[in-house]
Design a protein around this motif. Structure first.
Motif, PDB file in Angstrom:
ATOM      1  N   ASP A 190      -4.817  19.280 -11.215  1.00 27.73           N
ATOM      2  CA  ASP A 190      -3.789  18.272 -10.941  1.00 27.73           C
ATOM      3  C   ASP A 190      -4.108  17.417  -9.695  1.00 27.73           C
ATOM      4  N   TRP A 191      -5.346  17.535  -9.200  1.00 26.77           N
ATOM      5  CA  TRP A 191      -5.732  16.793  -8.007  1.00 26.77           C
ATOM      6  C   TRP A 191      -5.782  15.299  -8.306  1.00 26.77           C
ATOM      7  N   THR A 192      -5.183  14.514  -7.438  1.00 25.09           N
ATOM      8  CA  THR A 192      -5.193  13.056  -7.587  1.00 25.09           C
ATOM      9  C   THR A 192      -6.348  12.483  -6.774  1.00 25.09           C
ATOM     10  N   ASP A 193      -7.182  11.710  -7.434  1.00 19.70           N
ATOM     11  CA  ASP A 193      -8.338  11.096  -6.779  1.00 19.70           C
ATOM     12  C   ASP A 193      -7.848  10.057  -5.765  1.00 19.70           C
ATOM     13  N   PRO A 194      -8.167  10.236  -4.481  1.00 22.96           N
ATOM     14  CA  PRO A 194      -7.656   9.329  -3.452  1.00 22.96           C
ATOM     15  C   PRO A 194      -8.517   8.076  -3.226  1.00 22.96           C
ATOM     16  N   ARG A 195      -9.628   7.954  -3.932  1.00 25.15           N
ATOM     17  CA  ARG A 195     -10.542   6.839  -3.653  1.00 25.15           C
ATOM     18  C   ARG A 195      -9.899   5.463  -3.738  1.00 25.15           C
ATOM     19  N   PRO A 196      -9.120   5.153  -4.769  1.00 21.83           N
ATOM     20  CA  PRO A 196      -8.532   3.807  -4.805  1.00 21.83           C
ATOM     21  C   PRO A 196      -7.605   3.512  -3.624  1.00 21.83           C
ATOM     22  N   LEU A 197      -6.771   4.472  -3.256  1.00 20.75           N
ATOM     23  CA  LEU A 197      -5.869   4.278  -2.114  1.00 20.75           C
ATOM     24  C   LEU A 197      -6.661   4.187  -0.812  1.00 20.75           C
TER      25      LEU A 197
END
Length: 151
Positions: free
Chosen positions: A118-125
């Motif tokens: 369920d980890w959200t990829d933080p790259r875009p933010l």
């Protein structure tokens, strides 16, 4: 003479900030986006090891130089530009401290070999915040150079 020397120092130091952030935006970010998540997490940990405390010291030292120059410069365009430089560099610091650094901590806390489903990829933010601070840094070196030119 003192304001001239300090003016050169603030152009160099704020230029270093802008250069580092620009290089990350130009080359490092696209490379990180091209990686699978596990490699990204691993690489992010390696890339981030030496930024602290170096970059915060350079950013805040540049802002302090701008404060000193704003006090020493005669009233007029140079003083105004140095004040704008302070605001822009403090903006870089605020975005870094309150936006990018918390994301960095979250990434560093993840084991690249066991990334939660369920980890959200933080790259875009992270990229959005980074582009904001890069823009602020480039504007800071520009106004510092303009201030030195009109001093």
């Amino acid at each position: 003479m003192t304001t001239g020397v300090l003016g050169v120092l603030v152009v160099v130091s704020s230029g270093m900030v802008a250069g580092v952030l620009f290089a990350v935006a130009l080359s490092v970010l696209p490379a990180l986006f091209a990686m699978p998540t596990d490699r990204y997490v691993y690489s992010h940990k390696l890339l981030g090891r030496n930024w602290d405390p170096t970059m915060p010291i350079i950013v805040l030292s540049s802002a302090l130089l701008d404060v000193v120059l704003a006090v020493l410069a005669p009233a007029g365009p140079a003083r105004t530009l140095y004040v704008v430089g302070v605001v822009l560099l403090i903006g870089v610091s605020v975005v870094s401290h309150f936006c990018n650094v918390p994301i960095n901590r979250r990434v560093k806390a993840v084991d690249p070999d066991h990334i939660p489903e369920d980890w959200t990829d933080p790259r875009p933010l992270w990229r959005r915040w980074h582009m904001l601070r890069t823009t602020l840094a480039v504007l800071a070196v520009l106004v510092n150079a303009m201030a030195l030119a009109v001093l």
